[in-house]
Design a protein around this motif. Sequence first.
Motif, mmCIF file in Angstrom:
data_model
loop_
_atom_site.group_PDB
_atom_site.id
_atom_site.type_symbol
_atom_site.label_atom_id
_atom_site.label_comp_id
_atom_site.label_asym_id
_atom_site.label_seq_id
_atom_site.Cartn_x
_atom_site.Cartn_y
_atom_site.Cartn_z
ATOM 1 N N UNK A 145 36.717 25.954 4.267
ATOM 2 C CA UNK A 145 37.612 24.921 3.735
ATOM 3 C C UNK A 145 36.812 23.929 2.905
ATOM 4 N N UNK A 146 37.275 23.690 1.720
ATOM 5 C CA UNK A 146 36.530 22.805 0.834
ATOM 6 C C UNK A 146 36.676 21.352 1.288
ATOM 7 N N UNK A 147 35.729 20.536 0.828
ATOM 8 C CA UNK A 147 35.734 19.117 1.205
ATOM 9 C C UNK A 147 36.992 18.433 0.684
ATOM 10 N N UNK A 148 37.370 18.800 -0.541
ATOM 11 C CA UNK A 148 38.557 18.197 -1.149
ATOM 12 C C UNK A 148 39.799 18.476 -0.302
ATOM 13 N N UNK A 149 39.883 19.715 0.172
ATOM 14 C CA UNK A 149 41.041 20.078 0.999
ATOM 15 C C UNK A 149 41.052 19.289 2.294
ATOM 16 N N UNK A 150 39.849 19.092 2.851
ATOM 17 C CA UNK A 150 39.768 18.344 4.104
ATOM 18 C C UNK A 150 40.224 16.902 3.911
ATOM 19 N N UNK A 151 39.785 16.318 2.792
ATOM 20 C CA UNK A 151 40.209 14.941 2.496
ATOM 21 C C UNK A 151 41.718 14.884 2.329
ATOM 22 N N UNK A 152 42.244 15.872 1.619
ATOM 23 C CA UNK A 152 43.696 15.900 1.407
ATOM 24 C C UNK A 152 44.443 16.031 2.726
ATOM 25 N N UNK A 153 43.926 16.870 3.636
ATOM 26 C CA UNK A 153 44.559 17.025 4.943
ATOM 27 C C UNK A 153 44.635 15.701 5.686
ATOM 28 N N UNK A 154 43.504 14.981 5.675
ATOM 29 C CA UNK A 154 43.446 13.711 6.405
ATOM 30 C C UNK A 154 44.426 12.719 5.803
ATOM 31 N N UNK A 155 44.422 12.635 4.479
ATOM 32 C CA UNK A 155 45.285 11.656 3.806
ATOM 33 C C UNK A 155 46.742 11.995 4.026
ATOM 34 N N UNK A 156 47.055 13.280 3.897
ATOM 35 C CA UNK A 156 48.467 13.666 4.009
ATOM 36 C C UNK A 156 48.997 13.527 5.426
ATOM 37 N N UNK A 157 48.100 13.641 6.426
ATOM 38 C CA UNK A 157 48.589 13.530 7.794
ATOM 39 C C UNK A 157 48.984 12.093 8.124
ATOM 40 N N UNK A 158 48.471 11.129 7.373
ATOM 41 C CA UNK A 158 48.821 9.736 7.653
ATOM 42 C C UNK A 158 49.662 9.108 6.557
ATOM 43 N N UNK A 159 50.102 9.891 5.607
ATOM 44 C CA UNK A 159 50.900 9.309 4.534
ATOM 45 C C UNK A 159 51.969 10.314 4.114
ATOM 46 N N UNK A 160 53.093 10.260 4.798
ATOM 47 C CA UNK A 160 54.199 11.152 4.492
ATOM 48 C C UNK A 160 55.314 10.308 3.897
ATOM 49 N N UNK A 161 55.671 10.602 2.683
ATOM 50 C CA UNK A 161 56.729 9.827 2.040
ATOM 51 C C UNK A 161 58.039 10.601 2.120
ATOM 52 N N UNK A 162 59.031 9.915 2.601
ATOM 53 C CA UNK A 162 60.304 10.550 2.896
ATOM 54 C C UNK A 162 61.373 9.965 1.978
ATOM 55 N N UNK A 163 62.157 10.864 1.382
ATOM 56 C CA UNK A 163 63.278 10.418 0.572
ATOM 57 C C UNK A 163 64.541 10.815 1.313
ATOM 58 N N UNK A 164 65.452 9.891 1.521
ATOM 59 C CA UNK A 164 66.675 10.324 2.185
ATOM 60 C C UNK A 164 67.855 10.242 1.235
ATOM 61 N N UNK A 165 68.683 11.279 1.314
ATOM 62 C CA UNK A 165 69.815 11.361 0.409
ATOM 63 C C UNK A 165 71.067 11.681 1.228
ATOM 64 N N UNK A 166 72.105 10.927 0.941
ATOM 65 C CA UNK A 166 73.364 11.080 1.655
ATOM 66 C C UNK A 166 74.315 11.881 0.769
ATOM 67 N N UNK A 167 74.602 13.118 1.154
ATOM 68 C CA UNK A 167 75.481 13.950 0.326
ATOM 69 C C UNK A 167 76.896 13.982 0.896
ATOM 70 N N UNK A 168 77.347 12.841 1.375
ATOM 71 C CA UNK A 168 78.725 12.754 1.840
ATOM 72 C C UNK A 168 78.846 12.771 3.334
ATOM 73 N N UNK A 169 78.224 11.819 4.000
ATOM 74 C CA UNK A 169 78.352 11.750 5.452
ATOM 75 C C UNK A 169 79.163 10.529 5.821
ATOM 76 N N UNK A 170 79.308 10.295 7.098
ATOM 77 C CA UNK A 170 80.099 9.158 7.570
ATOM 78 C C UNK A 170 79.228 7.927 7.749
ATOM 79 N N UNK A 171 77.969 7.994 7.362
ATOM 80 C CA UNK A 171 76.987 6.912 7.487
ATOM 81 C C UNK A 171 76.409 6.766 8.885
ATOM 82 N N UNK A 172 76.862 7.556 9.847
ATOM 83 C CA UNK A 172 76.281 7.483 11.175
ATOM 84 C C UNK A 172 74.829 7.903 11.170
ATOM 85 N N UNK A 173 74.526 9.022 10.493
ATOM 86 C CA UNK A 173 73.148 9.509 10.462
ATOM 87 C C UNK A 173 72.271 8.611 9.597
ATOM 88 N N UNK A 174 72.853 7.982 8.547
ATOM 89 C CA UNK A 174 72.075 7.036 7.742
ATOM 90 C C UNK A 174 71.586 5.893 8.606
#
Lengths: 202, 151
Positions: B1-30
């Motif tokens: 495993x390359x060093x770059x990949x290892x750095x990416x693994x560490x960074x990605x494990x602590x920085x997950x960006x989530x986008x939420x999209x409501x495609x027609x719910x009752x807002x309960x799950x929102x």
Amino acid sequence: MGFTSFAWYLKEFFRREWVAKFLFVKTAPLVTPPFFRDVPTLTEKECSHCRACMMICPAPGAIEVVHGGGVWHPEIYRGHCIRCGLCVETCPETVLASGRILSVQEADGTSFDATYYIQVDQTKCMRCGNCCVSCPVNKEVDPQMGSGGYSSNDEVIMRIEAGKHHVIHEDRCVGCKTCENTCPNTAIRVARVVTAHQGEAT
Amino acid sequence: MSLLQRVKNVVRSRSIHVCFVDVGSCNGCDIEVLATLAPRYDIEQYGIYVHNNPREADILLVIGAMTPQWEDKLPALWERIPEPKAAIAIGNCPISGCVFQRRDTYVSAPVAKFIPVAAEVPGCPPRPTEILSAILSLAPTVFKDFEERRR
């Protein structure tokens, strides 16, 4: 001096304990509260195939009483079940359990009592007989019923007779809504009138 | 495993960006998704950040029973998320349509017909802890060694 106050700030706010906590401490994982109703699970009790759970379930396609391994048992579909717990409350044999519904129900002495009214819109009904054939009560009474919904048995709930849909024994309906789900024209409706009782022996 | 990949693994494990999209719910799950942001559940202590911008996102939370207006927009939105990406269906609606999947309604559940869904969280609505654990358990399978596996 500016520098000493800056150093004092560093010393005060970058305490080792605080920094370690800031980086690594997570809140303790939350425990599920005892009143939480998860998807109902089966108890060891024997299902009597009364379909009261199917009758009361408000979510489409969430529960079905199926025959497997020689016995009837309710099958609950995750992704459809909304975890309202009504099937657990209404089951007379306490086949299902979820959270503390059963113990609360026993303490309060609550029970459900239901009557059903089958309503057929004769202008929409095209006499295909799907409702008569799919009805699980009809199936038990008259297993010989043909695909058109014709029957010579007078004990069935409903049948196609002389090109017209006839409801004969409304009182035998268990309210499972199978006919509603199989009707291609939304012509048949099963009205369920459920009364809840409290403080009485079940 | 390359060093770059290892750095990416560490960074990605602590920085997950989530986008939420409501495609027609009752807002309960929102509301349940927003409850994970609140101090009681505190999703950001795990390095998960919630946005509404697909260009910034790694994980898409799809909420709702898929109304006809979303049928072309949701795949377009999915295309805009940069790789590596994954979609999680939150609640019963994107899985089965739940109580909206009835006669004379126009919902076209499941959402998996339109975009690839990697994980499903059943419930109406699911608990915030269930949403949280779904994101946390899905993230390593998607992001760990992503470049190495793709090669």
